[in-house]
Design a protein around this motif. Structure first.
Motif, PDB file in Angstrom:
ATOM      1  N   ALA A 119     -56.529  66.488  10.339  1.00 18.99           N
ATOM      2  CA  ALA A 119     -56.348  67.310  11.535  1.00 18.99           C
ATOM      3  C   ALA A 119     -57.642  67.324  12.352  1.00 18.99           C
ATOM      4  O   ALA A 119     -58.732  67.143  11.819  1.00 18.99           O
ATOM      5  N   ILE A 120     -57.494  67.533  13.646  1.00 21.14           N
ATOM      6  CA  ILE A 120     -58.639  67.692  14.542  1.00 21.14           C
ATOM      7  C   ILE A 120     -58.540  69.084  15.140  1.00 21.14           C
ATOM      8  O   ILE A 120     -57.531  69.431  15.770  1.00 21.14           O
ATOM      9  N   SER A 131     -52.825  70.939  27.463  1.00 22.22           N
ATOM     10  CA  SER A 131     -53.016  70.068  26.300  1.00 22.22           C
ATOM     11  C   SER A 131     -53.116  68.614  26.742  1.00 22.22           C
ATOM     12  O   SER A 131     -52.324  68.145  27.567  1.00 22.22           O
ATOM     13  N   ASN A 132     -54.082  67.910  26.197  1.00 26.07           N
ATOM     14  CA  ASN A 132     -54.248  66.499  26.512  1.00 26.07           C
ATOM     15  C   ASN A 132     -53.131  65.660  25.887  1.00 26.07           C
ATOM     16  O   ASN A 132     -52.577  64.772  26.512  1.00 26.07           O
ATOM     17  N   SER A 133     -52.798  65.919  24.646  1.00 24.64           N
ATOM     18  CA  SER A 133     -51.739  65.183  23.940  1.00 24.64           C
ATOM     19  C   SER A 133     -50.430  65.935  24.106  1.00 24.64           C
ATOM     20  O   SER A 133     -50.337  67.105  23.736  1.00 24.64           O
ATOM     21  N   PRO A 166     -49.395  69.067  17.960  1.00 27.42           N
ATOM     22  CA  PRO A 166     -48.847  70.343  17.459  1.00 27.42           C
ATOM     23  C   PRO A 166     -47.528  70.714  18.145  1.00 27.42           C
ATOM     24  O   PRO A 166     -47.230  70.238  19.240  1.00 27.42           O
ATOM     25  N   ASP A 167     -46.758  71.582  17.495  1.00 28.57           N
ATOM     26  CA  ASP A 167     -45.489  72.027  18.070  1.00 28.57           C
ATOM     27  C   ASP A 167     -45.687  72.786  19.377  1.00 28.57           C
ATOM     28  O   ASP A 167     -44.928  72.632  20.314  1.00 28.57           O
ATOM     29  N   ASN A 170     -52.622  67.800  14.511  1.00 23.73           N
ATOM     30  CA  ASN A 170     -52.287  68.140  13.130  1.00 23.73           C
ATOM     31  C   ASN A 170     -52.611  66.970  12.209  1.00 23.73           C
ATOM     32  O   ASN A 170     -52.703  65.825  12.643  1.00 23.73           O
ATOM     33  N   SER A 171     -52.707  67.264  10.945  1.00 23.41           N
ATOM     34  CA  SER A 171     -52.808  66.223   9.935  1.00 23.41           C
ATOM     35  C   SER A 171     -51.453  65.514   9.861  1.00 23.41           C
ATOM     36  O   SER A 171     -50.410  66.139  10.026  1.00 23.41           O
TER      37      SER A 171
END
Length: 176
Positions: free
Chosen positions: A18-19, A93-95, A79-80, A48-49
């Motif tokens: 995870a980051i 959020s970037n992603s 993440p969700d 997340n991992s």
């Protein structure tokens, strides 16, 4: 990999840690063009991992012909709960692409006296349901905000055609 006579089975796996959340860009507060409100927004990211895996099988009918099949995952680490730009939160959020991608492949290898010829294909697919915020103008001059969703489907075919010629073996034999 494991070998069972003419059948070879391969298994692979990978893990990504995870980051923790971090800020990529911090903006200065500014006035919104349409509302005049002071807006503060920063671009952040966190992941997340995730564990991905792959399975492969190759069956050799004889020295001249073999087939292979494969399956691999590309699970999303996003993440969700993410903040999309259109949600007008103080963070974006970037992603944002949360879909898990699946890859299925297959093909055949033909060995001839002086050449090896390979054909194959890979099909990748995913599906994500993404929230959308729509603002619909009303007759009275106001507007109505509607929360809805969009379905994003990704499908991709890749094809491979390859051959190898054993030039190095012939040159090596001439040297010896």
């Amino acid at each position: 990999g494991l070998n069972f006579g003419g059948l070879s089975i391969s298994i692979s796996g990978e893990w990504f840690s995870a980051i923790s959340k971090y800020t990529i860009i911090e903006t200065q507060p500014f006035s919104g063009q349409s509302t005049g409100q002071t807006i503060t927004n920063s671009l952040t990211d966190d992941l997340n991992s995730v564990i991905n895996y792959g399975l492969g099988a190759e069956y050799s009918f004889n020295n001249s012909f073999s087939i292979y099949l494969s399956y691999a995952t590309d699970f999303s680490a996003v993440p969700d709960r993410i903040n999309r730009f259109l949600s007008l939160d103080t963070e974006t959020s970037n992603s944002t692409f949360k879909a898990n991608i699946n890859h299925m492949g297959g093909g055949a290898v033909f060995n001839f006296k002086k050449m090896e010829f390979t054909i194959g294909s890979n099909f990748s697919f995913s599906k994500e349901i993404a929230p959308r915020v729509l603002t619909i103008p009303s007759e009275g001059g106001g507007s109505e905000t509607v929360n809805t969703t969009s379905v994003i489907k990704v499908k991709q075919w890749r094809f491979i055609v390859g051959f190898s010629l054993p030039f190095a073996k012939e040159e090596k034999n001439k040297i010896e």
